[in-house]
Design a protein around this motif. Structure first.
Motif, mmCIF file in Angstrom:
data_model
loop_
_atom_site.group_PDB
_atom_site.id
_atom_site.type_symbol
_atom_site.label_atom_id
_atom_site.label_comp_id
_atom_site.label_asym_id
_atom_site.label_seq_id
_atom_site.Cartn_x
_atom_site.Cartn_y
_atom_site.Cartn_z
ATOM 1 N N ARG A 90 0.845 -1.200 0.000
ATOM 2 C CA ARG A 90 0.000 0.000 0.000
ATOM 3 C C ARG A 90 0.874 1.242 0.000
ATOM 4 N NH1 ARG A 90 -5.156 -1.712 3.828
ATOM 5 N NH2 ARG A 90 -5.503 -3.672 2.733
ATOM 6 N N GLU A 149 0.415 4.074 0.868
ATOM 7 C CA GLU A 149 -0.194 5.129 1.675
ATOM 8 C C GLU A 149 0.919 5.901 2.358
ATOM 9 O OE1 GLU A 149 -3.053 3.043 3.924
ATOM 10 O OE2 GLU A 149 -1.632 1.667 4.818
ATOM 11 N N HIS A 186 1.831 1.351 10.230
ATOM 12 C CA HIS A 186 1.674 1.146 8.785
ATOM 13 C C HIS A 186 3.006 0.884 8.096
ATOM 14 C CE1 HIS A 186 -2.168 3.208 9.640
ATOM 15 N NE2 HIS A 186 -2.630 2.516 8.622
HETATM 16 MN MN MN Z 1 -5.477 1.870 5.954
#
Ligand code: MN
Ligand code: ATP
Length: 470
Positions: free
Chosen positions: A220, A222, A229
């Motif tokens: 991801r 992000e 994360h």
């Molecule tokens: Mn998320």
């Protein structure tokens, strides 16, 4: 050749005078006599005692922290404190030298930031090697659990052509050098990305194999630089035909408990080490900031207690009426039904209000993905998130929308082109059945079991924004 973990069991079975050969790395070398050796197989070092008077100086000079050795010797009862047994060295070979002035992992406390910059060597520390041994055992326990429950392990693509999964920003995969990419010219003749989830493909496989799971890397892009994360992380995604949301929640809860129970019993010394390390760290904090439970107490608490299950609406009311909300202690105020919970809200529910893992279900449709099953109220979907102390969301799952027309409608409302999901819609045309599944982030579970604070320290070579060294 024997590993230290086998030696440790040999020692426990009290085999004095047994001849052994061990290989490993020097942790410390004291008084020209005592070598603490470790080969990575277990947390405990092995003390090897050298007859230094009969050892050549050029050998003694090479026994430095970080060097690798092969030692042959006899098991003896230890006269010193700290260990019951030790190895009386009979012969010693230096396999690989290590310059004591340059080797970064000195026998002292290093910050995790420093260790991250030396990710190729940090596995030589007690803490990080414990974490990776636990990571290995968790992975094994996951496969074991599903295998015993009759699930099939399926492999879903890492390069995906569907860009409608809606789970976050994606990494594009292309062989084109030019910035003005014409996808028709590209390797696959269409836009492709690294997968953010294997769920859609897993659904296809479940609707033919019954119960399946994937376990692999997920990507991801992000740009969230948090301690929860990663840009590349490992996800476990079971998908079950004929399961409704309650079956799904039951499975997820028993799954998590079984994995933790397994690892807790198999990695006792590693977890004990991490527990004691954390307790010492807690003592350096002001009293009111220390955590109430130790790592081992948190683990036992999760294994032995039911997770609290509440609907989004109930959770919303608790949050809205909480003192924290009224005194404006939340960064994001809880005012309007339909907001997405922030990590501060999730942690309030788990750590302050219920003081146990919480499963929140029936979320507002607007904040959840198109594939989640619409409830009769038309406002909420059959989604569920499992929230853990110190971590927040550890599992996200749902019952999937199995009704073709409702699904089409949801796809349209979210502005997705139906054509891209033609094969996904086919699953609802030919023998559709109710089905459910969830995704568990492996690293988040490891964070919980090891008590580590930063997700970068539970994966060997972390990938985060501006960081892909090693
Ligand atoms: Mn998320
Ligand atoms: P979050 O709100 O924490 O970003 P999410 O809603 O994006 O999570 P899902 O799409 O439901 O998460 O993914 C399933 C699980 O994967 C999450 O419950 C979490 O355990 C894990 N996960 C999600 N994003 C990451 C990430 N960037 N790094 C590590 N694990 C992640």
């Amino acid at each position: 050749m024997t590993t230290l973990s086998t030696i440790n069991s040999i020692l426990k079975s009290n085999t004095l005078n047994k001849e052994v050969i061990v290989q490993g790395w020097v942790k410390t070398f004291r008084s020209n006599r005592f070598i603490n050796l470790n080969d990575g197989s277990c947390i405990e070092d092995l003390q090897c005692v050298l007859d230094y008077e009969n050892t050549k100086k050029n050998i003694l000079d090479k026994i430095n922290t970080g060097a690798s050795l092969k030692i042959q010797g006899k098991v003896q009862e230890s006269k010193g404190r700290g260990q019951k047994y030790e190895i009386e060295v009979e012969s010693l070979e230096v396999l690989g030298e290590s310059d004591p002035d340059k080797f970064p992992i000195q026998p002292k406390k290093h910050s995790f930031e420093f260790l991250r910059e030396n990710a190729h060597l940090r596995v030589r520390t007690k803490t990080i090697s414990s974490v990776f041994r636990i990571r290995s055992e968790i992975s094994y326990a996951i496969h074991k659990f599903f295998n015993e429950q009759g699930f099939f392990y399926v492999h879903t693509p890492i390069i995906t052509g569907s860009d409608a999964e809606g789970a976050g920003e994606m990494f594009r995969v292309t062989t084109l050098k030019d910035n003005n990419i014409d996808h028709c010219e590209d390797f696959f003749g269409k836009e492709t990305n690294l997968t953010v989830s294997g769920q859609l493909e897993a659904e296809a496989l479940a609707l033919g194999l019954g119960n399946v799971y994937t376990f692999g890397p997920t990507f991801r892009a992000e740009n969230s630089n948090t301690s929860r994360h990663l840009a590349e992380f490992w996800m476990v995604e079971p998908e079950m035909a004929f399961y409704d949301l309650n079956d799904n929640m039951d499975l997820a809860e028993s799954f998590i408990k079984k994995i933790i129970t397994h690892v807790y019993s198999k990695c006792k010394s590693d977890i004990k080490f991490l527990n004691d390390r954390l307790e010492k760290e807690e003592l350096t904090k002001p009293k009111d900031q220390r955590s109430e439970l130790s790592l081992i107490e948190r683990i036992e608490f999760v294994i032995n207690n039911d997770f609290k299950r509440i609907s989004y609406t109930e959770a919303f009311d608790i949050l809205r009426n909480s003192k924290s909300n009224k005194k404006k202690k939340f960064k994001y105020p809880v005012s309007e039904w339909g907001i997405d919970f922030q990590s501060e809200h999730e942690r309030f529910l788990v750590e302050k209000h219920f003081k146990c893992p919480v499963i929140v279900y029936d979320y507002p449709a607007k904040i959840k993905a198109f594939y989640m099953r619409l409830n009769d109220d038309k406002d909420t979907v059959r989604a569920m998130d499992i929230l853990f102390p110190g971590i927040g969301e550890i599992v996200g799952g749902s019952q999937r929308e199995e009704r073709l027309e409702v699904l089409k409608d949801r796809i349209k409302k979210q502005g997705i082109d139906e054509k891209e999901l033609w094969w996904y819609l086919d699953l609802r045309k030919y023998g559709t059945v109710k089905h459910s599944g969830f995704g568990l982030g492996l690293e988040r579970l490891i964070l919980f079991i090891t008590g580590m604070n930063n997700i970068r320290d539970v994966i060997p070579f972390p990938r985060t924004p501006k960081n892909a060294e090693f």
